[in-house]
Scaffold this motif. Structure first.
Motif, mmCIF file in Angstrom:
data_model
loop_
_atom_site.group_PDB
_atom_site.id
_atom_site.type_symbol
_atom_site.label_atom_id
_atom_site.label_comp_id
_atom_site.label_asym_id
_atom_site.label_seq_id
_atom_site.Cartn_x
_atom_site.Cartn_y
_atom_site.Cartn_z
ATOM 1 N N VAL A 74 0.859 -1.183 0.000
ATOM 2 C CA VAL A 74 0.000 0.000 0.000
ATOM 3 C C VAL A 74 0.895 1.233 0.000
ATOM 4 C CG1 VAL A 74 -1.671 1.370 1.308
ATOM 5 C CG2 VAL A 74 -1.941 -1.100 1.163
ATOM 6 N N TRP A 75 0.563 2.179 -0.853
ATOM 7 C CA TRP A 75 1.303 3.427 -0.949
ATOM 8 C C TRP A 75 0.820 4.379 0.143
ATOM 9 C CZ3 TRP A 75 5.343 5.212 -3.744
ATOM 10 C CH2 TRP A 75 5.528 6.595 -3.835
ATOM 11 N N GLN A 97 6.075 3.727 2.841
ATOM 12 C CA GLN A 97 5.938 4.941 3.625
ATOM 13 C C GLN A 97 4.642 4.901 4.448
ATOM 14 O OE1 GLN A 97 8.395 6.569 4.199
ATOM 15 N NE2 GLN A 97 7.716 8.417 5.184
ATOM 16 N N GLY A 98 4.619 5.733 5.434
ATOM 17 C CA GLY A 98 3.522 5.819 6.370
ATOM 18 C C GLY A 98 3.930 6.765 7.482
ATOM 19 N N ASN A 99 3.251 6.705 8.588
ATOM 20 C CA ASN A 99 3.550 7.563 9.718
ATOM 21 C C ASN A 99 4.963 7.287 10.240
ATOM 22 O OD1 ASN A 99 3.680 8.958 12.102
ATOM 23 N ND2 ASN A 99 1.766 8.162 12.939
ATOM 24 N N PRO A 100 5.837 8.297 10.282
ATOM 25 C CA PRO A 100 7.196 8.064 10.807
ATOM 26 C C PRO A 100 7.204 7.541 12.237
ATOM 27 C CG PRO A 100 7.098 10.149 9.648
ATOM 28 C CD PRO A 100 5.682 9.663 9.768
ATOM 29 N N GLY A 101 6.093 7.757 12.962
ATOM 30 C CA GLY A 101 6.001 7.268 14.328
ATOM 31 C C GLY A 101 5.451 5.858 14.435
ATOM 32 N N TYR A 116 9.970 2.392 3.991
ATOM 33 C CA TYR A 116 9.931 3.791 4.382
ATOM 34 C C TYR A 116 11.160 4.511 3.849
ATOM 35 C CZ TYR A 116 6.031 3.353 7.714
ATOM 36 O OH TYR A 116 4.809 3.171 8.293
ATOM 37 N N LYS A 117 11.065 5.826 3.787
ATOM 38 C CA LYS A 117 12.263 6.609 3.543
ATOM 39 C C LYS A 117 13.204 6.357 4.715
ATOM 40 C CE LYS A 117 10.155 10.163 0.666
ATOM 41 N NZ LYS A 117 9.929 11.613 0.438
ATOM 42 N N GLN A 128 12.001 -3.194 7.986
ATOM 43 C CA GLN A 128 12.390 -2.320 6.884
ATOM 44 C C GLN A 128 13.294 -3.069 5.914
ATOM 45 O OE1 GLN A 128 11.382 0.644 6.053
ATOM 46 N NE2 GLN A 128 12.996 1.733 4.990
ATOM 47 N N VAL A 129 12.747 -3.446 4.740
ATOM 48 C CA VAL A 129 13.498 -4.250 3.777
ATOM 49 C C VAL A 129 13.924 -3.456 2.556
ATOM 50 C CG1 VAL A 129 12.371 -6.391 4.491
ATOM 51 C CG2 VAL A 129 11.373 -5.037 2.633
ATOM 52 N N GLY A 130 13.260 -2.328 2.294
ATOM 53 C CA GLY A 130 13.564 -1.515 1.134
ATOM 54 C C GLY A 130 13.401 -0.049 1.465
ATOM 55 N N ALA A 131 13.904 0.804 0.608
ATOM 56 C CA ALA A 131 13.852 2.244 0.828
ATOM 57 C C ALA A 131 13.078 2.916 -0.297
ATOM 58 C CB ALA A 131 15.263 2.817 0.907
ATOM 59 N N LEU A 132 11.972 3.563 0.043
ATOM 60 C CA LEU A 132 11.289 4.429 -0.907
ATOM 61 C C LEU A 132 12.110 5.701 -1.040
ATOM 62 C CD1 LEU A 132 8.935 5.461 -2.628
ATOM 63 C CD2 LEU A 132 7.814 6.171 -0.507
ATOM 64 N N MET A 133 12.731 5.908 -2.180
ATOM 65 C CA MET A 133 13.600 7.076 -2.350
ATOM 66 C C MET A 133 12.822 8.332 -2.699
ATOM 67 S SD MET A 133 17.212 6.002 -4.055
ATOM 68 C CE MET A 133 16.579 5.584 -5.691
ATOM 69 N N GLU A 134 11.892 8.228 -3.666
ATOM 70 C CA GLU A 134 11.224 9.429 -4.144
ATOM 71 C C GLU A 134 9.958 9.046 -4.908
ATOM 72 O OE1 GLU A 134 10.595 12.389 -4.290
ATOM 73 O OE2 GLU A 134 12.290 13.682 -3.833
ATOM 74 N N ASP A 135 9.180 10.053 -5.264
ATOM 75 C CA ASP A 135 7.950 9.858 -6.032
ATOM 76 C C ASP A 135 7.844 10.915 -7.125
ATOM 77 O OD1 ASP A 135 5.361 8.958 -6.766
ATOM 78 O OD2 ASP A 135 4.452 10.485 -5.486
ATOM 79 N N GLU A 136 7.672 10.466 -8.375
ATOM 80 C CA GLU A 136 7.336 11.321 -9.508
ATOM 81 C C GLU A 136 8.317 12.480 -9.712
ATOM 82 O OE1 GLU A 136 3.194 12.374 -9.270
ATOM 83 O OE2 GLU A 136 2.569 10.336 -9.811
ATOM 84 N N VAL A 137 9.593 12.197 -9.484
ATOM 85 C CA VAL A 137 10.617 13.227 -9.680
ATOM 86 C C VAL A 137 10.630 13.726 -11.116
ATOM 87 C CG1 VAL A 137 13.118 13.586 -9.769
ATOM 88 C CG2 VAL A 137 12.082 12.505 -7.779
ATOM 89 N N ASP A 138 10.386 12.817 -12.070
ATOM 90 C CA ASP A 138 10.409 13.208 -13.482
ATOM 91 C C ASP A 138 9.324 14.211 -13.826
ATOM 92 O OD1 ASP A 138 8.695 10.881 -12.942
ATOM 93 O OD2 ASP A 138 8.268 10.895 -15.082
#
Length: 427
Positions: A74-75, A97-101, A116-117, A128-138
């Motif tokens: 889920v995004w 990603q989600g609530n940092p808390g 999560y970032k 935490q198995v992967g890192a969401l780096m960014e969204d729609e930078v292009d």
């Protein structure tokens, strides 16, 4: 203008996937051994399936390399204990990603995972198995500025430093004619796993020209722009980026649960059947994961189903505008989970017949045919089985029926554009 050969007409897409692609890429052996009746067929380019994740220590430790595991996320979900229980029951196994808390122990207790970032996830967060780096930078930066930004993030979040794979979602502008193939490949190269936002069922159509620029085909008509075939073609274009750069890495589908703008103006609400169809269309074109977009942020004054997370909205209010779509999401997730050992094998190249969009796999002595139609076609379609595959009947998975095979062929009906079938054939 992008060079000829990157974007393909619908027929060319079919040829690439089904009949004309002889290229093979097999960096990691597939989990199952093909039977003799399929052994002469070419294989589609292969990223290794679940074994892809073995190269990342945290994903490997979390057993993302298990052939029975298929990533379904889920995004920006509502990650709290009650919601995780609800989501897990509907097939969700990770959150981007989600609530940092977020309570890390609660995530681990559910056997779920996060992307999560890194700054929002403690170093000792086992989930935490992967890192969401960014969204729609292009879509948010100029070309050179955006690429420089992504390269900085790729260095900062390098798997060698974190043990995590990286993931980025892009706009569909990364696939259009006004971007060069090198532009797309340069951006794609900054991440280990990629997806592209795809909301064709609910977006305003805005005329056929918009979708010609996306697909590079002159026969995508306005009347077919709100169909599963758009998800198929978009996923195929993502595969072309992998082919161009010579690196096979996972492509994830990014389907929507509810319309991003409700059902007012030029938007339209997605139906339960379409919720499922968008996923199958992407899977047939080799999507290796599912990232559900559960938000409906557009048209705040007139959107009857505006929500930051449809799953949470349904859990808390049983909202009628999203209830059936969430139910359909859970059903398709369950089907994908049950078929994960099959989906996680390398596909074969075979043309089953005109007007068909198919994927062929083999698992435990059976062939599996995943099928929809091309370009929103409907009606009966005839399948021609590969030489040496000679069953008397085929089983239609999850439909409680079989179809007789005569002279190596069988016929089935695709009553609407969203119709999809999975066939099991004994080898």
């Amino acid at each position: 203008m992008r060079r000829v050969g990157y974007f393909t007409a619908a027929a060319a897409v079919a040829v690439l996937l089904l009949s004309g692609c002889t290229e093979t890429a097999d960096p990691i052996a597939p989990p199952s051994t093909p039977r003799a009746s399929l052994s002469d067929l070419a294989r589609v380019p292969w990223d290794g399936g679940p074994a892809f994740y073995k190269q990342f220590s945290k994903a490997d430790a979390a057993e993302w390399d298990d052939p029975n595991f298929f990533p379904i996320g889920v995004w920006y979900g509502s990650v709290n204990p009650d919601q995780m229980t609800f989501d897990k029951a509907r097939g969700i196994n990770f959150y981007a990603q989600g609530n940092p808390g977020t309570d890390a122990a609660a995530v681990a207790a559910q056997g779920m995972f996060t992307l999560y970032k890194p700054e929002n996830a403690p170093d000792n967060w086992a989930a935490q198995v992967g890192a969401l780096m960014e969204d729609e930078v292009d879509g948010r930066f100029g070309p050179e500025e955006g690429l420089a930004h992504m390269r900085r993030l790729a260095e900062q979040y390098a798997p060698a430093k974190t043990g995590m794979f990286t993931y980025v979602n892009w706009t569909n502008g990364i696939l259009t004619y006004d971007r060069s193939m090198q532009f797309s490949a340069d951006y794609w190269n900054t991440s280990n796993v990629n997806s592209v936002a795809q909301y064709y069922y609910s977006w305003p159509c805005l005329g056929a020209s918009r979708f010609r620029s996306l697909t590079g085909t002159d026969n995508v008509r306005t009347e077919t722009c709100h169909t599963a075939s758009m998800y198929a073609k978009s996923t195929e274009l993502m595969r072309e980026i992998n082919k161009y750069r010579g690196v096979q890495s996972p492509i994830w589908a990014l389907p929507e649960v509810v319309s991003i703008g409700g059902d007012a103006g030029d938007y339209r609400q997605i139906t339960p059947a379409q919720v499922k169809a968008q996923v199958w269309a992407a899977l047939i074109h080799e999507a290796r994961g599912i990232m559900w977009f559960t938000q409906s942020p557009d048209q705040p004054q007139i959107n009857e189903c505006q929500t930051g997370d449809a799953l949470a909205t349904v859990r808390l209010t049983d909202a009628a505008c999203a209830r059936d779509q969430v139910q359909a999401m859970g059903e398709i997730n369950a089907e994908v989970k049950a078929l994960a050992p099959v989906l996680n094998t390398q596909s074969y190249v075979w043309n089953f017949g005109d007007g068909l969009d198919t994927m062929l796999k083999s698992y435990n002595g059976d062939a599996y045919i995943f099928a929809m139609t091309q370009d929103a076609l409907t009606g009966q379609r005839t399948f021609t089985l590969p030489t040496g595959v000679t069953p008397k009947t085929v089983e239609v998975v999850n439909e409680n029926r079989t179809i007789a095979v005569k002279d190596g062929k069988f016929t089935d009906d695709f009553s609407v554009e969203s119709t999809h079938h999975v066939y099991k054939v004994r080898l």
